[in-house]
Write an enzyme that holds these catalytic residues in place. Sequence first.
Site, PDB file in Angstrom:
ATOM      1  N   ASN A   1       1.776   2.994  -2.627  1.00  0.00           N
ATOM      2  CA  ASN A   1       1.155   3.920  -3.588  1.00  0.00           C
ATOM      3  C   ASN A   1      -0.148   4.489  -3.033  1.00  0.00           C
ATOM      4  O   ASN A   1      -0.448   5.672  -3.242  1.00  0.00           O
ATOM      5  CB  ASN A   1       0.903   3.210  -4.928  1.00  0.00           C
ATOM      6  CG  ASN A   1       2.130   3.231  -5.807  1.00  0.00           C
ATOM      7  OD1 ASN A   1       2.527   4.286  -6.304  1.00  0.00           O
ATOM      8  ND2 ASN A   1       2.765   2.083  -5.979  1.00  0.00           N
TER       9      ASN A   1
ATOM     10  N   HIS B   1       2.115   0.675 -13.090  1.00  0.00           N
ATOM     11  CA  HIS B   1       2.879  -0.546 -13.347  1.00  0.00           C
ATOM     12  C   HIS B   1       4.374  -0.215 -13.307  1.00  0.00           C
ATOM     13  O   HIS B   1       4.803   0.801 -13.863  1.00  0.00           O
ATOM     14  CB  HIS B   1       2.496  -1.115 -14.717  1.00  0.00           C
ATOM     15  CG  HIS B   1       3.189  -2.412 -15.002  1.00  0.00           C
ATOM     16  ND1 HIS B   1       2.794  -3.595 -14.409  1.00  0.00           N
ATOM     17  CD2 HIS B   1       4.260  -2.701 -15.778  1.00  0.00           C
ATOM     18  CE1 HIS B   1       3.602  -4.562 -14.822  1.00  0.00           C
ATOM     19  NE2 HIS B   1       4.498  -4.052 -15.644  1.00  0.00           N
TER      20      HIS B   1
ATOM     21  N   GLY C   1       0.773  -1.235   0.000  1.00  0.00           N
ATOM     22  CA  GLY C   1       0.000   0.000   0.000  1.00  0.00           C
ATOM     23  C   GLY C   1       0.803   1.283   0.000  1.00  0.00           C
ATOM     24  O   GLY C   1       0.290   2.333   0.390  1.00  0.00           O
TER      25      GLY C   1
HETATM   26  C1  GAR Z   1       4.064  -1.293  -7.149  1.00  0.00           C
HETATM   27  O1  GAR Z   1       5.409  -1.359  -7.594  1.00  0.00           O
HETATM   28  C2  GAR Z   1       3.123  -1.330  -8.333  1.00  0.00           C
HETATM   29  O2  GAR Z   1       3.595  -0.617  -9.458  1.00  0.00           O
HETATM   30  C3  GAR Z   1       3.078  -2.810  -8.615  1.00  0.00           C
HETATM   31  O3  GAR Z   1       3.004  -3.402  -7.358  1.00  0.00           O
HETATM   32  C4  GAR Z   1       3.679  -2.576  -6.413  1.00  0.00           C
HETATM   33  C5  GAR Z   1       2.728  -2.297  -5.270  1.00  0.00           C
HETATM   34  O4  GAR Z   1       3.381  -1.627  -4.241  1.00  0.00           O
HETATM   35  N1  GAR Z   1       1.971  -3.148  -9.451  1.00  0.00           N
HETATM   36  C6  GAR Z   1       2.029  -4.088 -10.378  1.00  0.00           C
HETATM   37  O5  GAR Z   1       3.009  -4.770 -10.585  1.00  0.00           O
HETATM   38  C7  GAR Z   1       0.747  -4.264 -11.175  1.00  0.00           C
HETATM   39  N2  GAR Z   1       0.986  -5.043 -12.328  1.00  0.00           N
HETATM   40  P1  GAR Z   1       2.555  -0.868  -3.119  1.00  0.00           P
HETATM   41  O6  GAR Z   1       1.548  -1.893  -2.571  1.00  0.00           O
HETATM   42  O7  GAR Z   1       3.562  -0.499  -2.094  1.00  0.00           O
HETATM   43  O8  GAR Z   1       1.870   0.307  -3.733  1.00  0.00           O
END
Ligand code: GAR
Length: 205
Positions: A13, A108, A11
């Site tokens: 982002n 992404h 979480g």
């Molecule tokens: C982030 O790096 C996001 O870009 C990626 O998962 C991570 C989530 O981190 N998403 C993908 O790979 C979607 N295909 P977070 O939970 O700390 O935001």
Amino acid sequence: MRTAVLVSGRGSNLKALLDASRGGNLPIEIVAVGSDRLGAAALDLSKEVGIPTRAFPIMNYPHRQAQEEDLLTWMRENRVELLLLAGYMKVLGPQFIRQADFPVLNIHPSLLPAFPGLHAQRQALEYGVKVSGCTVHLVDEGLDSGPILLQEAVAVLPEDTEESLARRILEAEHRLYPEAVGLVVSGRVKRVGRRVQILQQEGSE
Ligand code: GAR
């Protein structure tokens, strides 16, 4: 703008979006945070700041479409006007995308169309690219294939591991996602086929 966020894990982002909206830098109100995973840390983060959360574990449903129907009903109940995928590790099916009457955005960790799907940073390292980065795009019915809103490049260093590269890309993600959402919310995004134009001011070229 009433906004829902879908998450699967940590979480960070979501936190960047929350900080931007609560700091007055992004005119969205995050009204609901949903997850496909019961134990997602992002759900705890949401609860701590008083945002209604709900988990929709796939195993509670006979098939994926039933889960997505529930998700959509929940979004309608919450009068959602914008949906942000923030580390949501399931692909939303075509029925969901067709029925969603609000924009759906995703972030992404690669420069799409390179390295869609899982483990984008590992894919970039294994391929040997010198530059990777992150992409915010509109979600369509494919896998990480929708029209691109914004991208930020991140250099791949010779000594990088999957973790170190992911960490630097994540820093860029935390800048890029709020910026892209801000453009959509301010009406400065015009879609022409696959291409997304960023207007100087709302409605102008
Ligand atoms: C982030 O790096 C996001 O870009 C990626 O998962 C991570 C989530 O981190 N998403 C993908 O790979 C979607 N295909 P977070 O939970 O700390 O935001």
